[in-house]
Design a protein around this motif. Structure first.
Motif: not given
Length: 183
Positions: A34-45, A114-121
């Protein structure tokens, strides 16, 4: 329930809803936030079909690989998916709890470092594990009658799709997709 278990369970529910015999040749996982914020990810299947390839081959695609494997040519079922997982109430709550327990969560007034990158990973790992489970459990074969690759892609990091897809699938299923891998 752990966040990864939630994503795996919902991914299975989505695949069970796919129609056998519909020409599905790939399941798609569009990784986003959401809004390119890695704290709010989702996957569209979602999925894409042989009929979709035939339609895009004559229209937008410049070559056969692009018509079949490029998300730019995917139909709405492959691009937008049929269901998003991660930001619905149980998913978002589980994600935040785990992110906090891993020391990755931060508030708006904090520097993420670095938490953004860690959340994405971490989210990539969750998505790869969910895709692997669809293979390992036999669910894809059970529903679709044959094994098909799961294509994972993040439109904001196109280079990640090859590694994600390689890690999510048995080698023979992803080989055609990986022919364009620049690595």
């Amino acid at each position: 329930m752990a966040f990864s278990d939630h994503v795996r369970r919902v991914a299975g529910e989505v695949v069970v809803g796919f129609a056998a015999g519909s020409g599905i040749y790939a399941v798609t996982f569009r990784i986003d936030s959401v809004d390119q914020d890695p704290r709010f990810p989702y996957v569209a299947i979602g999925y894409t079909t042989e009929a979709d390839v035939a339609a895009s081959a004559g229209a937008a695609a410049s070559d056969a690989w692009e018509a079949r494997w490029s998300y730019a040519c995917f139909p709405p079922t492959g691009l937008e998916g049929v269901r998003a997982v991660g930001q619905e109430t149980p998913g978002a709550a589980a994600y935040r709890r785990e992110a906090e327990s891993r020391g990755l969560w931060y508030e708006d007034d904090e520097e993420p470092g670095e938490r953004d990158e860690q959340l994405i990973a971490w989210f990539y790992e969750v998505c790869v594990a969910a895709a692997r489970h669809l293979h390992d459990s036999g669910l894809l074969v059970q529903v679709l009658g044959r094994p098909v690759p799961v294509i994972l892609y993040d439109m904001f990091d196109p280079d990640a799709m090859f590694a994600l897809t390689r890690n999510a699938n048995p080698a023979e299923l992803a080989s055609e997709f990986l022919t364009m891998d620049p690595a």
